[in-house]
Design an enzyme around this catalytic site. Structure first.
Site, PDB file in Angstrom:
ATOM      1  N   LEU A   1       0.851  -1.185   0.000  1.00  0.00           N
ATOM      2  CA  LEU A   1       0.000   0.000   0.000  1.00  0.00           C
ATOM      3  C   LEU A   1       0.891   1.240   0.000  1.00  0.00           C
ATOM      4  CD1 LEU A   1      -2.746  -0.964   2.584  1.00  0.00           C
ATOM      5  CD2 LEU A   1      -2.677  -1.369   0.137  1.00  0.00           C
TER       6      LEU A   1
ATOM      7  N   ASP B   1       1.571  -3.594   5.689  1.00  0.00           N
ATOM      8  CA  ASP B   1       0.674  -3.207   4.599  1.00  0.00           C
ATOM      9  C   ASP B   1       1.055  -3.926   3.311  1.00  0.00           C
ATOM     10  OD1 ASP B   1       3.058  -1.952   4.236  1.00  0.00           O
ATOM     11  OD2 ASP B   1       2.220   0.016   3.775  1.00  0.00           O
TER      12      ASP B   1
END
Ligand code: C2E
Ligand code: MG
Ligand code: MG
Length: 708
Positions: free
Chosen positions: A298, A340
């Site tokens: 991300l 992430d």
């Protein structure tokens, strides 16, 4: 014989059939991912479960007709019927799970399913109705043909849904479950026409009639089944996005689910991922197939955590996981690799486009804004894709996909990148650094150099900054710029940071033993921010080397502090509680530096080199430094000017009232012995004259650091 039947019971049978089909999709997905050694066992269990479903449906169907049931059920016949039901399950599951479905194999499985279905009915009849009816040949042949047809269509449906890549996943799954259930019901109706009354029992003139009607009804149902199937498949081909993907992915085959799932997102975790990767690779080897591994990271997730707090960050991750899960196809796999980072394994990639379609869908899914606890959050993701076995073995594949992902980030994020020759070169370079760094840690090739800080007014030594160096076996002395980023990326930074801290404390300790009261500044990396135990760790190392709190200052770059404000404030209060001093390094690079400063409990700011270099030339630079010094003093902070390189700069800085200076003008970073030599020289001078002399710094010999 059965002039009427109960439509409500038939409805129940239809629903039960649909539920059983729904479950069958899941069984196929689970089988698809099963390791070769578990495949056989799983297939047996799932076949028996599907068999149980069929058995129950037939039982319900039998009850739906007003037959003359015999009083004593024959359990043996029921058992045989169940055996046939399991055989249907086996035929459907085994063929639908195949990588490719050749027509002869499809037909053979269809025949097996059809005949076994007929077997179920015959033995059910024998078990429940005894010898009241005889089996009629012609209707039987017709009914078997229908059963084979339904079997083939069901297998095609399940096979096709396995790698189906459309939209409305649950609806499509439910729709086809109902279709297949209709197929099963119509088969049963067709079978029911095969019974003829034995003459010794009561005769029923309506047999022919009702048989004919029932067969007709069965045909109509089959027709509905067939038409719906063709329409949906055809429609889907015309407009691939109209029907959503079916999702029975991620049915993990590991034994302990707690070890395999990420508790937050409920996706498989790194363990399960590795396990699955190995199985998938084996499967590719066995079938001469390929798979794509996509590393997804991300973009800008950390600021979300910092701005809205971890709770919102967690909720965001959960939603991201859900979106990824619905963006992939049924034959794909997605896991959370940690933080992430997510990893998707894409199977059945006949063309480059099929990978791009899935990857792009994942990127688009994350791009849509999130609404979490009243906050509108916009993020994106970068994806790196490598293909097995083309881009290397499993070990290399992970590195390749990771390298491609970094390239995607470098290119501006929010995009995917396939592993290619250019990345291969960069990745090889990174791998080389990785290996060298590992060697460096192992063989203790790191060293600390120390750059003195001096008190501006008196020129007395104020301490020194500990700067990390890597004594590279072939490249010589390397500065952190060359390797800190790589160390962070490969997860070595903690080890290196711990070493730096211990080494700095050891130096202070040795200095104390040599009669030198040394204060050292130690740089903290941004990774250390996240370590909740950081302060405890620092205290324990300080205790080991008997270093008092006033002998250490921890430098944190302003950029890291600004990007991690909430974390930084928490960290500051912990440092304050432990009486440890913190300095803001490279201060002044951000437009809001000044306002930001008043809210922080730090003891020092280090003006960035870019200010120092201008003070002798530009009045404006001097004015800015002047203002910063005044403000910092108003807040009770010490100001250190970094990068002082000339006498002019020193004099200009003196007019601003800045407290300390550091730079090549006084001394380059030097090894421990040289630092002690400088201190001894200055102290001797001071003992003789009662003052510290700048010339003592300027005449420093013989060490001059040569770094790369
Ligand atoms: P920094 O903390 O701002 O360190 C000052 C940098 O400026 C050092 O570069 C130093 O050699 C250089 N410098 C000092 N005086 C002058 C001067 O007069 N002119 C010029 N042009 N440069 C001067 P170095 O050693 O290459 O370190 C670079 C950065 O690496 C440091 O910036 C610091 O952020 C980081 N670093 C250094 N040691 C460590 C460490 O032990 N751990 C971590 N995490 N980072 C470190
Ligand atoms: Mg520093
Ligand atoms: Mg600095």
């Amino acid at each position: 014989m059965f002039s009427e039947f109960s439509s409500s019971i038939l409805l129940i049978s239809l629903v039960a059939g649909a539920l059983a089909c729904f479950a069958t999709f899941g069984f196929v997905a689970s089988l698809y991912r099963a390791s070769p050694d578990r495949y056989g066992k799983l297939l047996a269990v799932y076949s028996m479960l599907v068999g149980l479903g069929l058995f129950s449906i037939h039982f319900i169907n039998m009850r739906a007709f007003n037959y003359n049931y015999i009083n004593e059920l024959s359990y043996l016949y029921l058992l045989i019927a169940y055996g046939f039901a399991t055989s249907v399950g086996f035929a459907v599951l085994h063929s639908a799970n195949k990588q490719t479905l050749p027509i002869y194999s499809l037909i053979l499985s269809g025949i097996q399913a059809g005949f076994s279905g007929y077997g179920i009915f015959i033995f059910f009849t024998k078990a429940m109705l005894g010898d009241q009816y005889e089996i009629l040949l012609l209707p039987s042949m017709l009914a078997i043909a229908i059963a084979v047809g339904v079997g083939i269509l069901s297998i095609i449906t399940i096979y096709w849904l396995k790698s189906y890549d459309g939209a409305h996943r649950y609806s499509v799954r439910a729709f086809f479950s109902i279709l297949i259930s209709i197929g099963i019901l119509s088969t049963h109706l067709a079978f029911s026409t095969c019974l003829g009354s034995v003459s010794s029992f009561e005769t029923d003139s309506s047999v022919l009639n009702s048989s004919f009607i029932t067969m007709l009804f069965a045909m109509v149902l089959i027709f509905v089944f067939l038409t719906a199937f063709i329409v949906v498949v055809f429609y889907d081909k015309l407009n691939p996005n109209i029907v959503k993907r079916i999702n029975f992915k991620n049915t993990t085959s590991t034994s302990n689910p707690l070890d395999s799932f990420d508790p937050l997102t409920k996706l498989p975790n790194r363990n399960a991922l590795n396990q699955h990767l190995q199985l998938a690779a084996k499967r590719c080897d066995r079938l001469g197939d390929s798979m794509a591994v996509a590393y997804i990271d991300l973009d800008h997730f950390k600021p979300v955590n910092d701005t809205f707090g971890h709770h919102v960050g967690d909720l965001l991750l959960i939603e991201v996981a859900e979106r990824f899960n619905s963006a992939i196809r049924n034959c794909d796999y997605i896991a959370r690799a940690g933080g992430d980072e997510f990893v998707a394994i894409l199977g059945e990639i006949d063309a480059h486009e099929s990978i791009v379609a899935v990857v792009q869908r994942m990127i688009d899914a994350v791009k849509e804004p999130f609404f979490i606890e009243g906050h509108l959050i916009e993020i994106s993701c970068s994806v790196g894709v490598a293909i097995y076995p083309r881009d290397g073995n499993l070990e290399k594949l992970k590195v390749s996909a990771d390298a491609a992902m970094y390239k995607a980030k470098e290119n501006g994020r929010n995009q995917y990148r396939f592993y290619d020759a250019e990345i291969e070169q960069a990745s090889d370079e990174m791998q080389k650094i990785r290996k060298e760094l590992l060697d460096a840690i192992e063989n203790e090739q790191f060293t600390l150099h120390f750059q003195p800080k001096i008190i501006a007014k008196t020129q007395a030594p104020a301490g020194a900054e500990a700067l990390l160096r890597w004594n590279h076996p072939s490249k010589g002395l390397l500065t952190p710029i060359y390797f800190i980023e790589a160390a962070e990326r490969f997860g070595f930074i903690d080890k290196i940071n711990n070493w730096v801290l211990a080494e700095a404390c050891r130096t202070i300790h040795v200095a104390q033993n040599n009669g030198i009261q040394l204060s050292l500044s130690v740089n903290l990396s941004r990774q250390q921010f996240r370590n909740a135990q950081l302060v405890d760790h620092i205290k324990s190392v300080m205790e080991t080397y008997q270093v008092p709190p006033q002998s250490l200052i921890f430098e944190i770059s302003e950029t890291h502090a600004i990007h991690n404000q909430s974390q930084f404030k928490k960290l500051l209060s912990k440092f304050k509680f432990a009486h440890l001093k913190v300095s803001i390094d490279d201060f002044g690079l951000h437009p809001f530096s000044l306002t930001y400063l008043q809210n922080l409990e730090v003891s020092e700011v280090k003006l960035d080199k870019s200010f120092t270099s201008g003070v002798a030339k530009y009045g404006s630079a001097l004015a800015i430094v002047d203002a910063v010094v005044k403000l910092a003093h108003a807040l009770n902070l010490t100001v250190v000017a970094e990068g002082v390189e000339s006498e002019e700069q020193r004099l200009a800085l003196l007019t601003t009232g800045c407290d300390q200076m550091q730079g090549y003008y006084f001394s380059k970073p030097v090894p421990e012995e040289q630092l002690f030599a400088i201190y001894n020289k200055l102290n001797t001078h001071f003992n003789n004259t009662g003052e510290f002399s700048i010339n003592d710094y300027l005449n420093l010999e013989p060490y001059s650091e040569q770094t790369y």
